[in-house]
Design a protein around this motif. Structure first.
Motif, PDB file in Angstrom:
ATOM      1  N   LEU A 110       1.286  -1.654   0.515  1.00 60.15           N
ATOM      2  CA  LEU A 110       0.202   0.157  -0.231  1.00 60.15           C
ATOM      3  C   LEU A 110       0.578   1.095   0.084  1.00 60.15           C
ATOM      4  N   ILE A 111       2.353   1.248  -0.099  1.00 55.89           N
ATOM      5  CA  ILE A 111       3.137   1.716  -0.119  1.00 55.89           C
ATOM      6  C   ILE A 111       3.474   2.402  -1.719  1.00 55.89           C
ATOM      7  N   PRO A 112       3.753   3.820  -2.043  1.00 59.86           N
ATOM      8  CA  PRO A 112       4.105   4.098  -3.729  1.00 59.86           C
ATOM      9  C   PRO A 112       5.126   4.031  -3.703  1.00 59.86           C
ATOM     10  N   GLN A 113       5.191   2.673  -4.577  1.00 61.83           N
ATOM     11  CA  GLN A 113       6.714   2.742  -5.256  1.00 61.83           C
ATOM     12  C   GLN A 113       6.945   2.470  -7.131  1.00 61.83           C
ATOM     13  N   MET A 114       8.531   2.825  -6.781  1.00 63.75           N
ATOM     14  CA  MET A 114       8.452   2.742  -8.998  1.00 63.75           C
ATOM     15  C   MET A 114       9.863   2.232  -8.370  1.00 63.75           C
ATOM     16  N   HIS A 115       9.796   1.008  -9.063  1.00 61.84           N
ATOM     17  CA  HIS A 115      10.887   0.218  -9.400  1.00 61.84           C
ATOM     18  C   HIS A 115      11.856   0.254 -10.676  1.00 61.84           C
ATOM     19  N   PHE A 116      13.132   1.375 -10.829  1.00 61.20           N
ATOM     20  CA  PHE A 116      13.549   0.994 -12.451  1.00 61.20           C
ATOM     21  C   PHE A 116      14.315   0.086 -12.481  1.00 61.20           C
ATOM     22  N   ILE A 117      14.825  -0.926 -13.460  1.00 66.12           N
ATOM     23  CA  ILE A 117      15.047  -1.885 -14.258  1.00 66.12           C
ATOM     24  C   ILE A 117      15.862  -1.913 -15.715  1.00 66.12           C
ATOM     25  N   SER A 118      17.069  -2.118 -15.831  1.00 61.69           N
ATOM     26  CA  SER A 118      17.491  -1.724 -17.005  1.00 61.69           C
ATOM     27  C   SER A 118      17.838  -3.465 -18.277  1.00 61.69           C
ATOM     28  N   THR A 119      17.343  -3.960 -18.980  1.00 61.90           N
ATOM     29  CA  THR A 119      17.446  -4.788 -19.541  1.00 61.90           C
ATOM     30  C   THR A 119      18.936  -5.595 -20.203  1.00 61.90           C
ATOM     31  N   LYS A 120      19.644  -3.851 -19.380  1.00 62.73           N
ATOM     32  CA  LYS A 120      20.766  -4.532 -19.642  1.00 62.73           C
ATOM     33  C   LYS A 120      21.743  -4.486 -18.778  1.00 62.73           C
ATOM     34  N   ASP A 121      21.426  -5.257 -17.354  1.00 67.56           N
ATOM     35  CA  ASP A 121      22.062  -5.553 -16.875  1.00 67.56           C
ATOM     36  C   ASP A 121      22.206  -5.967 -15.906  1.00 67.56           C
ATOM     37  N   LYS A 122      23.831  -6.566 -16.141  1.00 71.11           N
ATOM     38  CA  LYS A 122      24.110  -8.172 -15.956  1.00 71.11           C
ATOM     39  C   LYS A 122      24.109  -8.902 -14.932  1.00 71.11           C
ATOM     40  N   VAL A 123      24.253  -7.136 -13.826  1.00 69.04           N
ATOM     41  CA  VAL A 123      23.805  -7.692 -12.184  1.00 69.04           C
ATOM     42  C   VAL A 123      22.190  -8.525 -11.466  1.00 69.04           C
ATOM     43  N   ILE A 124      22.129  -7.325 -12.330  1.00 67.33           N
ATOM     44  CA  ILE A 124      20.297  -7.389 -11.292  1.00 67.33           C
ATOM     45  C   ILE A 124      19.442  -7.777 -12.265  1.00 67.33           C
ATOM     46  N   PRO A 125      19.672  -8.882 -13.358  1.00 65.24           N
ATOM     47  CA  PRO A 125      18.568  -9.514 -14.536  1.00 65.24           C
ATOM     48  C   PRO A 125      16.981  -9.238 -14.316  1.00 65.24           C
ATOM     49  N   PRO A 126      15.971  -8.064 -15.446  1.00 67.02           N
ATOM     50  CA  PRO A 126      15.242  -8.183 -14.427  1.00 67.02           C
ATOM     51  C   PRO A 126      14.203  -8.782 -14.348  1.00 67.02           C
ATOM     52  N   VAL A 127      14.566 -10.377 -14.957  1.00 63.01           N
ATOM     53  CA  VAL A 127      13.512 -11.628 -14.011  1.00 63.01           C
ATOM     54  C   VAL A 127      13.776 -10.965 -12.821  1.00 63.01           C
ATOM     55  N   VAL A 128      14.366 -10.547 -12.221  1.00 59.57           N
ATOM     56  CA  VAL A 128      14.449 -10.779 -10.656  1.00 59.57           C
ATOM     57  C   VAL A 128      12.900  -9.774  -9.619  1.00 59.57           C
ATOM     58  N   ILE A 129      12.614  -8.632 -10.471  1.00 61.58           N
ATOM     59  CA  ILE A 129      11.507  -8.166 -10.256  1.00 61.58           C
ATOM     60  C   ILE A 129       9.999  -9.299 -10.342  1.00 61.58           C
ATOM     61  N   GLU A 130       9.884  -9.806 -11.165  1.00 59.59           N
ATOM     62  CA  GLU A 130       8.801 -10.999 -11.513  1.00 59.59           C
ATOM     63  C   GLU A 130       8.338 -10.857 -10.357  1.00 59.59           C
ATOM     64  N   LYS A 131       9.129 -11.813  -9.916  1.00 57.13           N
ATOM     65  CA  LYS A 131       8.210 -12.436  -8.057  1.00 57.13           C
ATOM     66  C   LYS A 131       8.640 -11.284  -7.132  1.00 57.13           C
ATOM     67  N   PHE A 132       8.919 -10.594  -7.092  1.00 60.98           N
ATOM     68  CA  PHE A 132       8.216  -9.226  -6.177  1.00 60.98           C
ATOM     69  C   PHE A 132       7.218  -8.621  -6.757  1.00 60.98           C
ATOM     70  N   ALA A 133       6.991  -8.375  -7.812  1.00 58.67           N
ATOM     71  CA  ALA A 133       5.377  -7.724  -8.101  1.00 58.67           C
ATOM     72  C   ALA A 133       4.337  -8.940  -7.880  1.00 58.67           C
ATOM     73  N   GLN A 134       5.346 -10.348  -8.349  1.00 59.40           N
ATOM     74  CA  GLN A 134       4.126 -10.739  -7.437  1.00 59.40           C
ATOM     75  C   GLN A 134       3.033 -11.635  -6.697  1.00 59.40           C
ATOM     76  N   MET A 135       4.540 -10.745  -5.882  1.00 60.72           N
ATOM     77  CA  MET A 135       4.139 -10.960  -4.688  1.00 60.72           C
ATOM     78  C   MET A 135       3.194  -9.925  -3.571  1.00 60.72           C
ATOM     79  N   GLN A 136       3.044  -8.264  -4.310  1.00 63.86           N
ATOM     80  CA  GLN A 136       2.899  -7.271  -4.234  1.00 63.86           C
ATOM     81  C   GLN A 136       1.505  -7.865  -4.418  1.00 63.86           C
ATOM     82  N   GLU A 137       1.368  -7.807  -5.454  1.00 63.01           N
ATOM     83  CA  GLU A 137      -0.293  -8.191  -5.837  1.00 63.01           C
ATOM     84  C   GLU A 137      -0.627  -6.617  -5.580  1.00 63.01           C
ATOM     85  N   SER A 138      -0.208  -5.292  -6.039  1.00 66.97           N
ATOM     86  CA  SER A 138      -0.333  -3.574  -5.814  1.00 66.97           C
ATOM     87  C   SER A 138      -0.864  -3.003  -6.584  1.00 66.97           C
ATOM     88  N   ILE A 139      -1.687  -2.105  -6.564  1.00 65.81           N
ATOM     89  CA  ILE A 139      -2.124  -1.098  -7.872  1.00 65.81           C
ATOM     90  C   ILE A 139      -0.489   0.231  -7.638  1.00 65.81           C
TER      91      ILE A 139
END
Length: 173
Positions: A110-139
């Protein structure tokens, strides 16, 4: 701007032991120290704060957001939102002594959030945010992918623009 305890220290004190660079990087003690530092920075008890975390700082920002009542928004840039997934991706040992941001995802939905990720990031790949987004079920959480930055390069050029994007949440009344 804050860094984790001992992050830029050459101190050989036992308080800056190697375990705080490996399995205890995001331990409860580290979170308590960071929380204490945020309390010192606040100018008054009623002040609301916005947290921003880059890379591993995203873990700290997410955990602090979940533990505090004065955080009004959260932004992450190239954020490690799931340390287990990142360590598995890089084939390195897990951080058994650390907290994981994804475990707090639902608590901050319920906290307003913005998460920026790069498709070219070799350290933190975009797939990492998928589980976080699923766990949130947040608008209240928005996820943005960019293709003009790596993990450590290119974000500075966009920083003003990233900060200007409004972080809000339109919750039903």
């Amino acid at each position: 701007y804050m860094a984790r305890p001992c992050q830029y220290s050459k101190d050989s004190s036992p308080k800056c032991s190697m375990e705080y660079w490996t399995k205890r990087r995001f331990s409860m003690e580290v979170m308590q120290a960071m929380n204490k530092a945020v309390n010192k920075i606040k100018q008054n008890p009623a002040q609301r704060i916005e947290l921003i975390g880059f890379s591993g700082g995203a873990v700290v920002a997410v955990v602090l957001t979940a533990r505090r009542s004065d955080v009004v928004s959260l932004r992450t840039v190239a954020g490690n939102l799931d340390t287990d997934a990142v360590n598995k991706y890089h084939h390195v040992a897990s951080m058994d002594g650390s907290l994981n941001a994804v475990d707090f995802a639902h608590n901050i939905r319920l906290i307003p959030q913005m998460h920026f990720i790069s498709t070219k990031d070799k350290v933190i790949p975009p797939v990492v945010i998928e589980k976080f987004a699923q766990m949130q079920e947040s608008i209240c959480a928005k996820f943005y992918e960019y293709d003009h930055a790596t993990h450590s390069e290119g974000w500075g050029l966009e920083w003003k623009r990233l900060l200007s994007v409004p972080v809000n949440c339109n919750l039903p009344q």
